[in-house]
Design a protein around this motif. Structure first.
Motif, PDB file in Angstrom:
ATOM      1  N   UNK A  92       0.837  -1.187   0.000  1.00 35.08           N
ATOM      2  CA  UNK A  92       0.000   0.000   0.000  1.00 35.08           C
ATOM      3  C   UNK A  92       0.880   1.248   0.000  1.00 35.08           C
ATOM      4  N   UNK A  93       2.055   1.087  -0.628  1.00 38.05           N
ATOM      5  CA  UNK A  93       2.943   2.226  -0.804  1.00 38.05           C
ATOM      6  C   UNK A  93       2.363   3.159  -1.855  1.00 38.05           C
ATOM      7  N   UNK A  94       2.740   4.417  -1.763  1.00 42.03           N
ATOM      8  CA  UNK A  94       2.190   5.400  -2.698  1.00 42.03           C
ATOM      9  C   UNK A  94       2.486   5.042  -4.159  1.00 42.03           C
ATOM     10  N   UNK A  95       3.705   4.574  -4.519  1.00 37.63           N
ATOM     11  CA  UNK A  95       3.929   4.201  -5.931  1.00 37.63           C
ATOM     12  C   UNK A  95       2.971   3.104  -6.410  1.00 37.63           C
ATOM     13  N   UNK A  96       2.711   2.109  -5.566  1.00 39.40           N
ATOM     14  CA  UNK A  96       1.796   1.033  -5.949  1.00 39.40           C
ATOM     15  C   UNK A  96       0.373   1.557  -6.075  1.00 39.40           C
ATOM     16  N   UNK A  97      -0.019   2.444  -5.174  1.00 45.24           N
ATOM     17  CA  UNK A  97      -1.374   3.007  -5.237  1.00 45.24           C
ATOM     18  C   UNK A  97      -1.556   3.838  -6.513  1.00 45.24           C
ATOM     19  N   UNK A  98      -0.525   4.590  -6.877  1.00 45.86           N
ATOM     20  CA  UNK A  98      -0.588   5.381  -8.113  1.00 45.86           C
ATOM     21  C   UNK A  98      -0.705   4.450  -9.317  1.00 45.86           C
ATOM     22  N   UNK A  99       0.163   3.427  -9.384  1.00 45.52           N
ATOM     23  CA  UNK A  99       0.106   2.472 -10.509  1.00 45.52           C
ATOM     24  C   UNK A  99      -1.268   1.820 -10.596  1.00 45.52           C
ATOM     25  N   UNK A 100      -1.776   1.398  -9.442  1.00 43.28           N
ATOM     26  CA  UNK A 100      -3.083   0.739  -9.425  1.00 43.28           C
ATOM     27  C   UNK A 100      -4.173   1.688  -9.923  1.00 43.28           C
ATOM     28  N   UNK A 101      -4.129   2.931  -9.462  1.00 40.21           N
ATOM     29  CA  UNK A 101      -5.129   3.908  -9.897  1.00 40.21           C
ATOM     30  C   UNK A 101      -5.060   4.161 -11.391  1.00 40.21           C
ATOM     31  N   UNK A 102      -3.848   4.303 -11.912  1.00 41.31           N
ATOM     32  CA  UNK A 102      -3.699   4.537 -13.356  1.00 41.31           C
ATOM     33  C   UNK A 102      -4.066   3.296 -14.158  1.00 41.31           C
ATOM     34  N   UNK A 103      -3.729   2.114 -13.643  1.00 41.22           N
ATOM     35  CA  UNK A 103      -4.104   0.875 -14.333  1.00 41.22           C
ATOM     36  C   UNK A 103      -5.620   0.746 -14.438  1.00 41.22           C
ATOM     37  N   UNK A 104      -6.325   1.231 -13.419  1.00 39.76           N
ATOM     38  CA  UNK A 104      -7.786   1.139 -13.429  1.00 39.76           C
ATOM     39  C   UNK A 104      -8.397   2.011 -14.515  1.00 39.76           C
ATOM     40  N   UNK A 105      -7.646   3.026 -14.977  1.00 39.56           N
ATOM     41  CA  UNK A 105      -8.144   3.835 -16.090  1.00 39.56           C
ATOM     42  C   UNK A 105      -8.258   3.006 -17.351  1.00 39.56           C
ATOM     43  N   UNK A 106      -7.372   1.991 -17.471  1.00 39.24           N
ATOM     44  CA  UNK A 106      -7.383   1.112 -18.640  1.00 39.24           C
ATOM     45  C   UNK A 106      -7.211   1.891 -19.930  1.00 39.24           C
ATOM     46  N   UNK A 107      -7.951   1.527 -20.987  1.00 40.60           N
ATOM     47  CA  UNK A 107      -7.823   2.193 -22.281  1.00 40.60           C
ATOM     48  C   UNK A 107      -8.135   3.686 -22.228  1.00 40.60           C
ATOM     49  N   UNK A 108      -8.909   4.114 -21.218  1.00 38.49           N
ATOM     50  CA  UNK A 108      -9.223   5.538 -21.103  1.00 38.49           C
ATOM     51  C   UNK A 108      -7.973   6.384 -20.916  1.00 38.49           C
ATOM     52  N   UNK A 109      -6.917   5.791 -20.360  1.00 39.36           N
ATOM     53  CA  UNK A 109      -5.683   6.555 -20.156  1.00 39.36           C
ATOM     54  C   UNK A 109      -5.156   7.076 -21.483  1.00 39.36           C
ATOM     55  N   UNK A 110      -5.348   6.326 -22.548  1.00 42.67           N
ATOM     56  CA  UNK A 110      -4.882   6.752 -23.866  1.00 42.67           C
ATOM     57  C   UNK A 110      -5.548   8.019 -24.346  1.00 42.67           C
ATOM     58  N   UNK A 111      -6.760   8.297 -23.865  1.00 47.79           N
ATOM     59  CA  UNK A 111      -7.444   9.510 -24.299  1.00 47.79           C
ATOM     60  C   UNK A 111      -6.815  10.752 -23.701  1.00 47.79           C
ATOM     61  N   UNK A 112      -5.989  10.577 -22.679  1.00 54.73           N
ATOM     62  CA  UNK A 112      -5.378  11.735 -22.030  1.00 54.73           C
ATOM     63  C   UNK A 112      -4.411  12.463 -22.955  1.00 54.73           C
ATOM     64  N   UNK A 113      -3.807  11.767 -23.921  1.00 56.34           N
ATOM     65  CA  UNK A 113      -2.869  12.442 -24.812  1.00 56.34           C
ATOM     66  C   UNK A 113      -3.403  12.568 -26.228  1.00 56.34           C
ATOM     67  N   UNK A 114      -4.699  12.349 -26.393  1.00 57.06           N
ATOM     68  CA  UNK A 114      -5.302  12.600 -27.692  1.00 57.06           C
ATOM     69  C   UNK A 114      -5.736  14.057 -27.761  1.00 57.06           C
ATOM     70  N   UNK A 115      -5.781  14.607 -28.978  1.00 53.45           N
ATOM     71  CA  UNK A 115      -6.145  16.020 -29.100  1.00 53.45           C
ATOM     72  C   UNK A 115      -7.570  16.278 -28.615  1.00 53.45           C
ATOM     73  N   UNK A 116      -7.771  17.474 -28.113  1.00 54.47           N
ATOM     74  CA  UNK A 116      -9.074  17.956 -27.707  1.00 54.47           C
ATOM     75  C   UNK A 116      -9.886  18.239 -28.966  1.00 54.47           C
ATOM     76  N   UNK A 117     -11.173  17.879 -28.951  1.00 47.21           N
ATOM     77  CA  UNK A 117     -12.008  18.099 -30.153  1.00 47.21           C
ATOM     78  C   UNK A 117     -12.532  19.526 -30.268  1.00 47.21           C
ATOM     79  N   UNK A 118     -12.074  20.407 -29.399  1.00 48.23           N
ATOM     80  CA  UNK A 118     -12.497  21.800 -29.451  1.00 48.23           C
ATOM     81  C   UNK A 118     -13.654  22.077 -28.512  1.00 48.23           C
ATOM     82  N   UNK A 119     -14.297  21.029 -28.013  1.00 41.79           N
ATOM     83  CA  UNK A 119     -15.420  21.190 -27.086  1.00 41.79           C
ATOM     84  C   UNK A 119     -15.092  20.553 -25.739  1.00 41.79           C
ATOM     85  N   UNK A 120     -13.785  20.389 -25.474  1.00 43.93           N
ATOM     86  CA  UNK A 120     -13.378  19.855 -24.186  1.00 43.93           C
ATOM     87  C   UNK A 120     -13.357  18.346 -24.115  1.00 43.93           C
TER      88      UNK A 120
END
Length: 180
Positions: free
Chosen positions: A148-176
Motif C-alpha cells: 500500500x505504498x504510494x507508488x503502488x497506489x498510483x500504478x493501481x489507480x492509473x491501471x484502473x483507467x485502462x484504455x481511457x488513459x490513452x485519451x489523455x494524450x489525444x487532441x481535444x475536439x475543441x469542445x473539451x
C-alpha cells in the motif's frame, strides 16, 4: 573498227539501252535499299519502343516498391515517435499523479490509519504493518504481502483507467472532449 558510218555510232542504241537498264537497275536497287532501310528503321524503332516500355514498366514497379518501402519506413518512424511521445506523456502523468497523491497523503491526518485498516482487512488483524520508503504502508502476514505504498497506489489507480488513459494524450475536439 568501223563503228561510225556517216557520223553515227552503231553501238549508240546498245549503249543507250545498257545505260537505261543500268539506271533502272540502280533505281530499283536504290528503291529496295530505301525499303530495306525503312523496314530496318521501323523494326529498330519498334524494338526501341519495346525496350523503353519494358524499362518504364520496370522503373515504375521499382518506383512503386521504393515508394512503398519509404512509406513503410516513414509510417514506422512516425509510430515510434508517437509511442515515444505517449510514453513521455504517461511518465509525466505518473509523476504528477504521484506528487498529488503524496501531497494528499501527507496532508490527511488519518490517511496512514485508513491504509492500515485496509491492510488488516486484507491480511487479518495480526498483519505486520511498516512504513513504505516512498510513503504509504507495507503489510505482511505469513506468506503474504500487501503493498500500500504510494507508488503502488498510483500504478493501481492509473491501471484502473485502462484504455481511457490513452485519451489523455489525444487532441481535444475543441469542445473539451478528447479522442474525438
Amino acid at each position: 573498227m568501223t563503228g561510225r558510218a556517216g557520223g553515227t555510232d552503231a553501238l549508240a542504241p546498245v549503249r543507250a539501252e545498257l545505260l537505261r537498264a543500268a539506271r533502272a537497275d540502280a533505281e530499283q536497287a536504290l528503291a529496295e535499299a530505301h525499303r530495306d532501310a525503312e523496314h530496318a528503321l521501323a523494326a529498330a524503332r519498334a524494338e526501341a519502343a519495346a525496350v523503353l516500355d519494358r524499362a518504364v514498366r520496370a522503373g515504375t514497379e521499382e518506383g512503386r516498391k521504393a515508394a512503398a518501402e519509404a512509406v513503410g519506413r516513414a509510417t514506422r518512424a512516425a509510430r515510434a515517435r508517437e509511442l515515444a511521445a505517449q510514453g513521455e506523456a504517461y511518465a509525466e502523468l505518473c509523476h504528477r499523479v504521484a506528487e498529488r497523491v503524496r501531497e494528499r497523503y501527507e496532508s490527511e491526518p488519518g490517511a496512514a490509519e485508513s491504509l492500515a485498516r485496509r491492510a488488516r482487512d486484507l491480511l487479518g488483524p495480526d498483519a505486520r504493518i511498516t512504513a513504505h520508503p516512498d510513503g504509504g504502508l507495507l503489510a505482511t502476514a505469513p506468506g503474504r504481502l500487501v503493498d500500500l505504498g504510494l507508488p503502488a497506489l498510483v500504478r493501481h489507480g492509473l491501471d484502473r483507467l485502462g484504455p481511457e488513459a490513452g485519451t489523455l494524450w489525444q487532441p481535444d475536439d475543441g469542445e473539451g472532449r478528447r479522442g474525438g
